[in-house]
Every structure is written in C-alpha cells, then in structure tokens.
Enzyme design. Sequence first.
Site, PDB file in Angstrom:
ATOM      1  N   ARG A 144       4.204   5.807   6.802  1.00 43.89           N
ATOM      2  CA  ARG A 144       5.195   6.119   7.830  1.00 43.89           C
ATOM      3  C   ARG A 144       6.389   6.850   7.213  1.00 43.89           C
ATOM      4  O   ARG A 144       6.977   7.734   7.834  1.00 43.89           O
ATOM      5  CB  ARG A 144       5.654   4.798   8.481  1.00 43.89           C
ATOM      6  CG  ARG A 144       6.274   4.974   9.830  1.00 43.89           C
ATOM      7  CD  ARG A 144       5.539   4.188  10.936  1.00 43.89           C
ATOM      8  NE  ARG A 144       6.000   4.571  12.250  1.00 43.89           N
ATOM      9  CZ  ARG A 144       5.335   5.380  13.071  1.00 43.89           C
ATOM     10  NH1 ARG A 144       4.184   5.898  12.715  1.00 43.89           N
ATOM     11  NH2 ARG A 144       5.820   5.668  14.256  1.00 43.89           N
ATOM     12  N   GLN A 152      -8.502   1.243   5.995  1.00 44.00           N
ATOM     13  CA  GLN A 152      -8.131   1.753   4.678  1.00 44.00           C
ATOM     14  C   GLN A 152      -7.505   0.693   3.778  1.00 44.00           C
ATOM     15  O   GLN A 152      -7.756   0.653   2.590  1.00 44.00           O
ATOM     16  CB  GLN A 152      -7.221   2.978   4.793  1.00 44.00           C
ATOM     17  CG  GLN A 152      -5.834   2.732   5.351  1.00 44.00           C
ATOM     18  CD  GLN A 152      -5.184   4.005   5.905  1.00 44.00           C
ATOM     19  OE1 GLN A 152      -4.779   4.890   5.171  1.00 44.00           O
ATOM     20  NE2 GLN A 152      -5.087   4.080   7.220  1.00 44.00           N
ATOM     21  N   ARG A 153      -6.679  -0.157   4.339  1.00 46.18           N
ATOM     22  CA  ARG A 153      -5.999  -1.121   3.466  1.00 46.18           C
ATOM     23  C   ARG A 153      -6.811  -2.394   3.280  1.00 46.18           C
ATOM     24  O   ARG A 153      -6.481  -3.222   2.424  1.00 46.18           O
ATOM     25  CB  ARG A 153      -4.587  -1.424   3.972  1.00 46.18           C
ATOM     26  CG  ARG A 153      -4.535  -2.315   5.174  1.00 46.18           C
ATOM     27  CD  ARG A 153      -3.088  -2.594   5.593  1.00 46.18           C
ATOM     28  NE  ARG A 153      -3.077  -3.645   6.582  1.00 46.18           N
ATOM     29  CZ  ARG A 153      -2.057  -3.976   7.347  1.00 46.18           C
ATOM     30  NH1 ARG A 153      -0.914  -3.303   7.224  1.00 46.18           N
ATOM     31  NH2 ARG A 153      -2.128  -4.961   8.207  1.00 46.18           N
ATOM     32  N   VAL A 184       0.822  -1.210   0.000  1.00 47.06           N
ATOM     33  CA  VAL A 184       0.000   0.000   0.000  1.00 47.06           C
ATOM     34  C   VAL A 184       0.855   1.259   0.000  1.00 47.06           C
ATOM     35  O   VAL A 184       0.384   2.330  -0.354  1.00 47.06           O
ATOM     36  CB  VAL A 184      -0.961   0.065   1.220  1.00 47.06           C
ATOM     37  CG1 VAL A 184      -2.005  -1.036   1.151  1.00 47.06           C
ATOM     38  CG2 VAL A 184      -0.218   0.048   2.539  1.00 47.06           C
ATOM     39  N   ASP A 185       2.112   1.125   0.399  1.00 49.27           N
ATOM     40  CA  ASP A 185       2.974   2.308   0.517  1.00 49.27           C
ATOM     41  C   ASP A 185       3.456   2.840  -0.827  1.00 49.27           C
ATOM     42  O   ASP A 185       4.027   3.921  -0.892  1.00 49.27           O
ATOM     43  CB  ASP A 185       4.173   1.987   1.403  1.00 49.27           C
ATOM     44  CG  ASP A 185       3.757   1.693   2.831  1.00 49.27           C
ATOM     45  OD1 ASP A 185       2.791   2.331   3.290  1.00 49.27           O
ATOM     46  OD2 ASP A 185       4.369   0.829   3.473  1.00 49.27           O
TER      47      ASP A 185
END
Lengths: 419, 419
Positions: free
Chosen positions: B192, B299-300, B143-144
């Site tokens: 993050r 969200q994920r 997801v990042d």
Amino acid sequence: MPAKNAFYAQSGGVTAVINASAAGVIETAREHPAQIGTVYAGVNGILGALHEELIDTAAESAETIAALRHTPAGAFGSARYKLRGLEENRAEYERLIEVFRAHDIGYFFYNGGGDSQDTAHKVSQLGEAMGYPVTCIGVPKTVDNDLPVTDTCPGFGSVAKYVAVATREAGLDVASMAETSTRVFILETMGRHAGWIAAASALAREQDGDPPHVILLPEVPLDEQRFLDRVRRSVEDFGYCVVVVSEGVKTADGRFLSDQGTRDAFGHVQLGGVAPVVAAMIKNHLGYKYHYAIADYLQRAARHIASATDVEQAHALGRAAVELALAGRNAVMPTIVRESDSPYRWHIGEVALEAVANREAKMPEEYIDGSGFFVTEAALRYLRPLIAGEDYPPYRDGLPDYARLRGQRVARRLAPFGT
Amino acid sequence: MPAKNAFYAQSGGVTAVINASAAGVIETAREHPAQIGTVYAGVNGILGALHEELIDTAAESAETIAALRHTPAGAFGSARYKLRGLEENRAEYERLIEVFRAHDIGYFFYNGGGDSQDTAHKVSQLGEAMGYPVTCIGVPKTVDNDLPVTDTCPGFGSVAKYVAVATREAGLDVASMAETSTRVFILETMGRHAGWIAAASALAREQDGDPPHVILLPEVPLDEQRFLDRVRRSVEDFGYCVVVVSEGVKTADGRFLSDQGTRDAFGHVQLGGVAPVVAAMIKNHLGYKYHYAIADYLQRAARHIASATDVEQAHALGRAAVELALAGRNAVMPTIVRESDSPYRWHIGEVALEAVANREAKMPEEYIDGSGFFVTEAALRYLRPLIAGEDYPPYRDGLPDYARLRGQRVARRLAPFGT
C-alpha cells in the site's frame, strides 16, 4: 518405406503440464527413428501448420526436451483457433494436408481439448479422401476436466492441487486474523461451464469447520439469500468464512453473476471477476470485512506446485499417443482408465476421436452436496488421488528453472496460405 | 530467583514465516528452563493479554512446535490492534502489566512491525515505572519490508519469491497464447505504501524481453500516457505485456488509483483492486485483450513456496530474541545485518526498540529505474538473496501438512478487563 515425420501441436488454454505431454511425444518418437523421422511442432499450435511455421524439435537437446516435463505453459505456442466444419472451411483442412505433404508428415499429434479432438478426427478423414493418409492421434489436455471417457485430463490435477493448497493457506491466514480484521475471504477460480476446479478446493478441508465453508458452482444457480445465510452462519460458528467461487456461477435467471453491468468512472462496462460481485453482496447485506483473490492464470501456470500424478499422466499420455501411432492405430486418443480410488491405480486406454470430439463431460450430480454449497464424499474420492504427490521443478537463484527452446524454424516449402 | 514465564504475541498482518519465529522463541525458551518458565502465547496477539486469554505452549509437543516452522499464518491468532499512546490509554498498558504480574511473566516477545515495536517499547517503560520490570524484546515481521535498520523483515522474502515465481509462470502462459488470446496480463500485489513486493517481480526477468515488462510502484505517480505507450511497445516488440502493479499505486494528484468511484448495479461504491482499473485503462485506450490476477492473501500465506532464506531468518530472529533476553538486554529487537550480497552473508544484530518504533523504511530512490517502470540492478542485488532456496513443508494426501495446535488455555486469575 522411409520414416515419415510427425507434427505436434498444442491447442487452447495452456496448462502446467501440457509440455510434459510434449516431452512424452518427442522422447518416444526419438526412440523409434526407423518409424518416425523428425517431430515438427507448430508455432502457436495449428496456426503453425496453416502458416507453415514449424519448429524443428530435432534441434533441441535431450536435456531441453526432458526439461519440458517441468515447464508450464505452451513451449511451442498454443492457439485459441477452432477450425470450422469441413463443409464451410475445406480450404484450411486442405492446407493442413498440403503442409503435411510438403514436409513428409505422416503423423499428427494434437494436444488439446474437445475441439482439437474434433479437428484431429476431421484431418484423419480428409487425408484419407485426399490420398495422403495421416495417422491422427489426440493427446488430451484441459484444466476444465471436461473431456469424456478419460478419468481425468492432464492439467486438471495440477490446477486442482493449486486451488486446494491456496484455500488451505489463505484459510489459515483469515482464521488467524478474523477477530480484528477480515471475516470473509473469497477465492475466484476458473471454470466457466463446470465446477471441477472450484470443487477441488474441498480437498483442503480435513476437519469440520475447516475452509472452504462455501463453494459456489456453475452447476447450481445462486440463491442469494441461502448463500448469505450460510456465510453468516459460518462467521458465527467459526469466526470467519472462506468462499470459493467458480467464475461461471450464474443467477437463477441464467445470467453470469459476473455480468453485473458494472461501469467505471468513464461509463465503460467493467468486465470483471465474479469475486468482487460476491464480495459486494456480502458487504452490503452482512457488513463483514472481506478480501478476495482472483487466481486467474496463476492457477493453471503453477508448475511449481503441480500434482505429481498429473505430471506423470501427462507424460504417459504423450508417450502413449506415439505408441498408438506406431501400433497402427488412427483417429484415437489415449485415455486414463481408473482401476481404483485408493490406492489410485490407473492404466492407459484409448478411445475413438469421434467419441470425444465436441463432447463435454459435466460434473455428475451425485458429486454436488444437497445444500448446493459443497461437494459429496464421492466427489472427494474421485478428486483426492488427482492432486497426490509433488513434482518440483529445479530452481536456480530462487526461481524455477524452466526450459527455453532454441525454437529453430523449418525452411518453408510452400507459398503463404491464401495466396 | 525462580524462572519467570514469557509472553509471546503475534501482531498485524500474518506471513508465511511468522510461525517460524514463534518456533524459534518457544524452542529456545525450552532450552533454558532455569531462566524461562512457560511461554504463554496471546490468543489473537496483544488482545490475548488484555483479555487474559493465554495459550499454554507447554501443552504442545516438540513436534508441533517444530511444525510451526513450516506452517503459515498466525498459529496463535494475530490482531490488527494498535495500543494508543501511554497518555491517552494508560489503562491498557496497566492491564498488560497486571496480567503479566498475575501470570508471573517476566519476558514479553512481540512479533510484529513498527507499531508493535512501539508497543513493546512502551510496555518496557511502564513496567519499570510500575515496579514490575518486564524484559521486552521485539521480533521483526512484515511482508512490507518497511522496518528500518534490519536488512529485511521475515515474511518479505517469501512473498517476494511468490510474486517472482507467479510472474515467471503467468508470463510463460501469456507468451504462449498471445497470438490468438490475451495480450496483456496484470498481476496485482500487496504494497500500500512501498513497492518492495511488486519490485520483487523483476527477479523473474532473466533475459531482455522476459516478463515483467512494466512494474507500477506506489513511489511513482502514474503517468497514464507513458504507461500506455510502454504497454503498447511491449506488445509490439514481444507480442505481449506483463504488468505488475502494487495495490498502492497513486495518480499524479495523489489519489489511490484503485479509488475510481466505481459503482455496482445497486449504486454501491465498489471497493476494488487496482488491477481492474489498469485493465480497463488498457482495454479502453489500446484495445488489447487482457486478464488480471489479484493474489491478495495467497501471496503472504504461500508457505508452500516460501524462501528458505526467509524461513531461516525468521527462525533465527525468534531464537535471537530469547537469547537477547537471557543476556539481560531489554527494549531491543534482533535484526538481520547483511555482510555481502553474493554470496549472501548475514548475521544477527540488534537495535533499540526506540529506534525502530513507528519508523517506516522506504524503498531507496536508487532502486527505481529512470523510467519509473522498473527497478535497478542495485535493487536486484539487494532482492536476489532474499528469495534464495526452497523450504518445502511436508505433504499428506497431496496437501501441505500444517501444524494444528492443541491451544490449551491458561486458567484466568483476574476479573475481565474493564470491569
């Protein structure tokens, strides 16, 4: 007698479907031009009447009004503004009547919860007394599901569906990673006084062991030790634990659990969610790695995952409000009357505003499991049909295409209020 | 030569679409029985190989495998478990080869981020050295959105869509009530180290004044005074302010903003979100009423609102991984190659695992607006196609009907690891 105009206002916390009720009111009024002239909507609810800030809904196309059915939040603006009693605050009520008279408004449709039904009731009484009778019809709305008489309130079914879907999805996430990562997931839901919303998460459970594993309701004072035991047992049995906690959960001595006197680095009291408090409890006593989500407004605004049943009822109640007015009824609110759970059958009923004003419907005791940490099969039977069906909004460029109003203001005819 | 079996494992944080890649791998392998025998999936990712805990995907029906396409999280279990370097930790790599040999596994499909691509690369090298060559193919996931070379990573488009939808919906909610209630709404997103997810909220803005009004990215150290000015201006200009904040936002001296040394009533450090810190900042300096949401895993895991583009790419990359293996490629990862932004055109490319292993793709500087509080048109052009299209899961009783695997285990052939 020429057609009187109508005033429509949204009140209190908005929902995913309150605009569907607005669409029902406006569309139905447009079908009866001989009886109802223009529907004026209050800018920010009842404040719009007090300040004579009215939106001329006749300036909105049929397409835009239809699009309100799939648009969340309050398209005309809502307000947390409770008119006080007639005795303390006669001036505000008289101002409402004055504005209604100035704009030839003979119908007042008030879309809100218990407070709003009280206001609508008082306006009806005062109009009569002031020689300017107004037909006052309530349209129910509240995610809290706390209006009496009606089977459910528009807004609740959709937030219930959101919470159940979120619980199922986050539950799968946690289950798949618990071995090396998060063991306990906490979802904080709305519900300051009643546990309806948190209770709806139980619909996510299909089989034994499915999340949610623990539901914390405001109706059940938290017994910390029993709660921690239950969390530990869930982690031992299933590898993880999903906790759904209502924001209004209280300690045994009646304080909100979220009111922990937590202070930030500046010494300011932190007004915070209950989820981090529950998380800290678990971390400090059981040592499990945790994550938490606070859905906040996302849950009540989530029109993208609204319950089709809820949308249909919201629209039908808006329509019914106008039909009641046309039938000569006054100081009433249309309701949902449940005929059967499965298949879910319902029809529109009505109730006197006096009978719903300022009365709060609690979750029945028989809906809470003996453990205090889950709900009963009776609760599930009640809840299940309310989240049934999907009613997706149209999308453009990957995003829901929500209505934008022109919001044309009606020319003022009065001096500002209070001058 | 008889067909070799394949090993498939999910790694790291799960997503709404990692199972779509699994479906792509398994379905494509089933189409080539002469080359690939059974696909074994690791229970909890790579741990499944170390502990010889394998799921026999042949026991799952075609319908169940197809249903993985619409099921979020890691159906076989994932793990946050990084194999250390070959030198420090040769035993684990040798164990993998030993398990592969015991189960006649000739293909290793590793579905994960940069760490996982590094592991897959090392396994490929060691197999060769140990005389048991294994075809190692990476399948991108995170997801990042921080894998290099590929246009995007499966999982990101769906979380981006979730955040954009949530911003639009909560924005409407706040806008409709700001006059008498909440003025500032804060949405905390994942991210993050990179601001991709928070940046995607910008897609919600269609017109000037639309939310989000401020985006706080980890790439831009927080200048508190400028931030507060911006919030105040938004409230003055539009009546409200929606702030989207990435969990990884840092102060000017490089600390995480969420690390405020906050203590609860028991004196325990509160590990908490960044949203309450931002909220307190606003409350204490500007006095506005606020609300905040922390979407966390919601969200994920939000498969119910997944991006159709993301789902399609996730599945296509799983398929491509197998096709690369069948074409005799080794130590590579299929990628998304963008041909054009609008219309969005892409095809599958490939990259050597060595070139992606442990490398992090940052958000380009030219994607961040000069103010530091928003993203540029270039960023929007990049992001827009990634959230395009809806791909709804089927529903039953008002809830998404997600796949349940039989999860049949493969009989062990080896002694436990480490004995």
